[in-house]
Each structure stands twice: as C-alpha cells, then as structure tokens.
Design a protein around this motif. Structure first.
Motif, PDB file in Angstrom:
ATOM      1  N   ARG A  79      27.952  49.724  91.664  1.00 15.18           N
ATOM      2  CA  ARG A  79      28.514  49.090  92.862  1.00 15.18           C
ATOM      3  C   ARG A  79      28.790  50.212  93.853  1.00 15.18           C
ATOM      4  NH1 ARG A  79      26.990  43.900  92.533  1.00 15.18           N
ATOM      5  NH2 ARG A  79      27.821  42.835  90.682  1.00 15.18           N
ATOM      6  N   ALA A  88      27.674  42.635 102.593  1.00 14.57           N
ATOM      7  CA  ALA A  88      27.298  42.983 101.212  1.00 14.57           C
ATOM      8  C   ALA A  88      28.506  42.919 100.288  1.00 14.57           C
ATOM      9  CB  ALA A  88      26.657  44.373 101.190  1.00 14.57           C
ATOM     10  N   GLN A 105      28.268  40.457  96.998  1.00 12.80           N
ATOM     11  CA  GLN A 105      27.688  41.213  95.894  1.00 12.80           C
ATOM     12  C   GLN A 105      27.977  40.608  94.520  1.00 12.80           C
ATOM     13  OE1 GLN A 105      28.982  45.282  95.538  1.00 12.80           O
ATOM     14  NE2 GLN A 105      31.137  44.804  95.868  1.00 12.80           N
ATOM     15  N   THR A 123      24.784  46.683  92.897  1.00 11.20           N
ATOM     16  CA  THR A 123      24.562  46.922  94.327  1.00 11.20           C
ATOM     17  C   THR A 123      24.254  48.394  94.535  1.00 11.20           C
ATOM     18  OG1 THR A 123      26.275  45.262  94.776  1.00 11.20           O
ATOM     19  CG2 THR A 123      25.490  46.581  96.633  1.00 11.20           C
TER      20      THR A 123
END
Length: 701
Positions: free
Chosen positions: A31, A86, A90, A97
C-alpha cells in the motif's frame, strides 16, 4: 521435474530457466500511496467518472486491466485528485496499491521503466536477486504476478507513452491510473485507455478550498474578495492553496489586501516564457508568496531548486544551504506550513515540480553564479562524502578513494553497516542524478567517488547492474579527464569485475589489460597485482584453472616482494580454491593455512568466514569431513547474519551437504540441499532445480 509450482502457470514453447521456490512465498500486499491532502474538495464530476470506471472494472471479468489517464496542465491538481481517489477506493483492490512519481516533467531525468519495475517487483515480494534483467523480462514477471491479484497502480507525472507502457498490468480486475501533462496519444491508440480531463477549479470549488484553509468566518466576511482571489490564481488549485495558506497565516491582513498584493506582482510581470507560458497566474502567486518570506527562508527555498530531484532529506538541504541540521529542519518545517514544500517522512520532504521549477528560477535570479556553484558543489560533495562512508561499511577491506570533503551528519546517517546499506539504496536514483550533475560541472572528484561507491549495486538485483556500469564508466571518464591515473586504474578494475559478473568476458579482459598497461607504464606494483588478480579470477570463471593458477602465483610474488600482507593473504586464499578445483587438496590446505595466519588476526567477521571456508574446502577434499563441517557451521552462522551474503551461504551449505552425505547423514544432507535450492531460487540461480533433483535422488536411496 521435482518440486511444486505455486501461483500462475505459464505454458511456453521454450524454457531456458526454471526457478522452483522451496515453499510458497508469503503474499505481500503493498500500500504505497503517499498521504492525501486532508482538505480535498470539489472535483465531484471527476470523482463520479472515476467511480464509474472502477465499477466497470468489477463488471468486466473477461477483459484486460483498465487504464485511465488524468490529463491537464501543470498545477491543475491531477496528482492530488489521483492520490485522494486512490485512497478512497484501494480497499476494492485486495492485491495492493503501487505508486510511483515517474518524474516525467522536472529537472531530473524521467525514471526509466527498468528502475520502476525493479521496485515494483520487490514490493510484490520478489527477492532482489530474483528480479530479472531487462525491461521485457521484468514486465513479463510483473504482469504474471499481477494476473493473480486485483491491483491499483498509480503512475504519477508520466512523461511519455514509452515510460508508461511497460508498467501497465494486463489482467482483468486491475486498474492503472496515469497522470500526465502530455496527451500520451500513442498510449491512447495502442492501449485503448480512458481519458479524464482535469481542468482548473470551478469557482465554487476554489472558494470551498479557500474556506477550508482560511476558515468559514473570514471567507464569509469577504465573499467578493475571495472570488477575486480565486480569479487572480487562475483557478489553479496549487496557486489557490499557496495563497490561502498565506492569508491564513496573516490574520491582520484582509483577503482584499492579499488580492491587491498579488495583482501588483502580476502587473510587474513583463512576460512569461518557456515552461511558464500560460501560467502567469500561478507565477504571480509564487512571486507574491516568495517575496514575503524572510531572507533565510527565501534562500533555502530557492536553493532547493538546485537539488537535482524534487525529494530530499534535511541533511542534504543543510549541506546545500550551509546550515546546521537544526536550522535546516526548522526552516523546512516552516516552509511546509506555507505549502511550499511537503513532508513525506521523518526529516524528508518533497516539492511540487512547478514549485521546484520556480525555486530554480529564483535561484537564477537572486543568487550570483558563484553562489549557485558553491551551493551545488557543497551538495555534490556532501552526497559523495556520505556515499564513500557508506561504501566503507560495506567493503571495509576494499580499495577506495579519498572523500572530496568530510560530509556533515555522516555518523547519524550511516552509523553502521545496516544503515549504510539502507541509505545507499534509498538514495540510489538521487546519487545517479548527482553524479550526472557533477559531470556537467566538471566536479571530477565527486564523479569518481560516486563511481566507486556504486559497487553496492552489484549486491542488489541484476536490474541495478547496468546502473553500476554507467556510474563506473562516468567515473572512468572523469578520472581520464582530470588526469587522475590512480582513480582511473581503480575504476577500470571495478569495471572489469562488473563485466565479468555479467559474463561479458571480453569486455572484462579489456579493462584488466588496461590496468596492466597502466602498471607497466608507471611501475606501480599494486596496479600490476590488481591486473593479475583480475585476470586470474576471469580465467577461473572461464574454467582455465592452470592459467588462473599462473596469474595468482605472479600476483602473490608481487605481494610478498612489496610486503603487502593483506593482499598476500587474499591471493593465497584464491590459490587454495584453485588448487582444490584441480584436486590438489594438500596444496590447497597449505595455501589456506598460510592465508589463515593473517585472516584470523584481522578481526573482520566476513574475512574470517572466507578463511574458514577455504580451510573447510581443503579438509573436505582430504576426507576429514568432521573438521570441514565444524568450520562450515561457523561460516554459515556468519553469512546468515548478512543478507547480502546469501550466495556465499548457499555455497557453504551445498559443500557441507556433501560432507553430511559422506558421513552417512543423508537426511541432513537432503535438508541442506533443499535449503540451498530455496536460496538459489531467491537469487535467480538456474542451479536451484538441479539441487532439488539431487536432493530427491539422495532421499530415494
């Protein structure tokens, strides 16, 4: 074929190498998004369009990955929108991500796809040494990994279709979000991407942003002035945020006062050319905000424009501005409060590329040429100084170069080997940019130092090796240009080893022969010894053991003649390994014991481990397996504690497995071989499959 295949199965007409993991790798869910702005507002239509496209991804199970391009002018808020959205979605992408600033527009060179793919693959759990070489191989592995998961890939600040295409996922369920000032027309045609145009703020959204920064009471008290503020900022979110932040920090000023001040700046603009064409509004806001900084803050801000990339640490800024660390930290924190820089990690900041361009413009305008060169030289020498200090942690016995200057803050940045490795890898692309900057300014000692310090790249993925060759080559050119023959010889020796490591034997021999010619011209025995040792290890890799032995003997004779105890021990150890490879184990033990006399006194744990390995190899050949295994157990313990010595660990464990089998301990030997296969698999070594086969054969007997 022995072993188990986990994950995606790919059918191929030809397979040159198969890597079998000894066990399934743990799924890594990256992430990587940077922090979103807390007061994001507006963009309702854009958010709705992106949400609809995400829903389309979920519905279309049979198609490929969806690629969405956010296009618009500089400062319009593409990156802010992309990162905020985003973060919002996500969780719909359980595979993770990925995020990267491609630096397509800015003072530094755009990030090449090979560099980005290497980082993406390691983020997805691929061991560094398993990252393949070349963009095509890396892209294929990346798409294979992403095919098994639904991922969100954010590619910010793209400069061209060529930069983006290798980074796109291919399988259904994933989404790539690309931001760019350019049209990326070729990408639109070839990849059938969806485009979402990002324009300047609508007035109502810009007013909401001002309200979020300044406060509802002050905004409501001067609605007309707030509308005029939005107008003089041309609706560009970056300019609106900078101006509103200045209003918020000056409660004694009215919004109308600020508008008038900005208009005065605009009236002073004769014309806006180059990169600022069409951005007169934002330029005037930057001018207005900059001219209200005090002298110290203004100087630090404009000098940041001379940093080769728009992300930097506090220590680098302290060197650039000739400030102590505490002062540099305080100034950067206050610039961050004005939204002129942005904190991204502890003691680390970045600056929007427009602000970076503007800072460089102010440096050209407000600093004398001599002052600019002094600042850039301080920065380049500081990076070189830290890089050399870090390099000495990694290679304490290796030849090095003098530090251009003693870099401040080294003890805090690289206090030990682990921190040194981390710093070199974190600053990898920055060091390359600094070296190129130093080449442009003929800062030869910096170019040379960074060339030598690039040798750490060969302990990383193969994808980094070409970066190392480029850095060393620039170092060679700098040494030649400055007439620094000792530096040239050292760098040619390193370049020879780099070519040899990649199997480019002719190129490697050319470099070693160049070192040999320099030694003959100068009569320098050290250089002659380097050339002979380089040729020896080259012949050993080529399988010409008798020639290797001859070169090593000649090198050893020079070490004895000049009284170089360190080099003598190293050459004796290599002679021991060559003798063992020729089944001359009495001779191998004699060489290893003579080398051990120095190695055992040295104190460096890796040097001692090399000596024990050489002794164990000789004792194993002589049939004393118990002595050999005792030595290898100590060697394995040392290598296990050093992540960058996994190849050496595999070699020791494989050798020890032979002694375990010879002493009627086949189960332990099988376990050892399977452990070695797992390590070699991580390293991308094609021998992993062979060792698994050997383990299976041994276990069946």
């Amino acid at each position: 074929m022995g072993g188990t295949v986990h994950g995606v199965l790919v059918q191929a007409g030809r397979v040159d190498q198969v890597v079998l993991p000894s066990a399934p790798e743990a799924a890594v869910v990256p992430r990587q998004l940077p922090a979103a702005v807390p007061d994001f507002c507006g963009r309702d239509a854009h958010v709705a369009a992106l949400d609809a496209l995400r829903a389309e991804v979920e519905r279309d199970a049979g198609g490929g990955a969806l690629v969405v391009a956010l296009g618009g002018s500089a400062g319009v808020g593409k990156s802010t929108l992309a990162v905020w959205w985003a973060h919002r979605v996500q969780d719909h992408f359980p595979g993770g991500t990925l995020f990267v600033n491609l630096r397509g527009y800015g003072p530094s060179a755009p990030l090449p796809p090979q560099v980005v793919l290497t980082d993406f693959l390691t983020s997805l759990g691929v061991a560094e040494r398993r990252v393949p070489e070349g963009v095509e191989a890396q892209g294929a592995l990346f798409r294979s990994l992403v095919a098994a998961r639904r991922m969100l890939v954010v590619l910010d600040n793209a400069g061209s279709a060529e930069q983006v295409r290798p980074l796109l996922p291919g399988a259904a369920g994933s989404l790539a979000l690309v931001t760019s000032r350019g049209a990326l027309s070729e990408l639109v045609v070839l990849e059938a991407i969806r485009r979402v145009a990002v324009n300047v703020f609508e007035t109502v959204d810009a007013v909401r942003l001002v309200e979020g920064v300044v406060g509802r009471a002050r905004t409501a008290a001067e609605p007309d002035a707030v509308g005029e503020l939005v107008g003089v900022c041309a609706g560009l979110p970056l300019a609106v945020r900078v101006a509103a932040t200045r209003v918020a920090s000056r409660p004694f000023l009215s919004v109308a006062d600020v508008v008038e001040e900005i208009r005065e700046e605009q009236r002073g603009l004769i014309g806006v050319e180059g990169a600022w064409r069409g951005l007169g509004g934002v330029r005037s806001v930057f001018d207005w905000s900059y001219t209200r900084l005090d002298a110290v803050h203004a100087r630090v801000f404009r000098l940041v424009g001379l940093h080769p990339v728009p992300e930097f640490g506090v220590h680098a800024v302290a060197a650039l501005a000739a400030l102590d660390l505490r002062s540099a930290t305080r100034v950067l924190e206050e610039l961050a409060e004005q939204h002129l820089v942005e904190p991204v990690a502890r003691r680390r900041y970045r600056v929007h590329d427009l602000l970076h361009d503007y800072a460089a413009y102010r440096a050209d305008l407000d600093e004398t040429p001599a002052a600019r060169e002094e600042a850039v030289t301080r920065l380049a020498e500081w990076y070189a100084g830290v890089a050399v200090a870090a390099d000495r942690w990694l290679f304490p016995q290796a030849r090095s170069v003098p530090v251009p200057v003693e870099a401040r803050g080294v003890s805090a940045l690289v206090p030990d080997r682990e921190q040194a490795v981390g710093w070199l890898r974190r600053e990898r692309t920055v060091l390359s940019a600094v070296q190129r900057m130093a080449v442009e300014r003929d800062l030869y000692p910096v170019v040379v130092a960074l060339g030598v310090a690039s040798r750490h790249l060969w302990s990383g993925p193969r994808a980094w090796w070409s970066e190392g060759v480029e850095a060393v080559s620039r170092g060679v050119d700098a040494a030649v240009g400055s007439g620094d023959v000792p530096a040239e010889v050292l760098l040619r020796d390193l370049k020879g080893h780099s070519h040899r490591g990649e199997g480019e034997f002719e190129a490697a021999e050319a470099e070693y022969r160049a070192v040999q010619r320099a030694a003959e011209r100068s009569g320098n025995p050290d250089w002659h010894q380097w050339a002979l040792s380089g040729l020896a290890i080259l012949r050993r890799d080529q399988g010409h053991l008798e020639e290797a032995d001859g070169f090593y003997r000649a090198s050893w004779e020079i070490a004895v003649r000049v009284g170089d105890e360190v080099e003598e021990a190293m050459v004796l150890g290599n002679l021991s390994l060559v003798a063992a490879a020729r089944d001359r184990f009495d001779e191998a033990l004699d060489y290893a014991q003579r080398a051990w006399e120095w190695r055992s006194r040295n104190g460096d744990v890796l040097t001692i481990a090399y000596g024990r390995h050489q002794l164990a190899t000789a004792w194993q050949g002589l049939g004393d397996h118990h002595t050999a295994m005792g030595l290898w157990e100590q060697v394995a313990e040392t290598y296990t504690a050093h992540e960058d010595r996994r190849a050496d660990l595999a070699m020791a464990l494989e050798a020890m497995a032979g002694s375990l089998a010879a002493t009627s301990r086949p189960d332990a030997a099988v376990d050892g071989l399977r452990r070695v296969a797992g390590i070699l698999s991580d390293l991308g070594d094609p021998r992993a499959g062979q060792l698994l086969h050997r383990a299976d054969e041994l276990s069946s007997h």
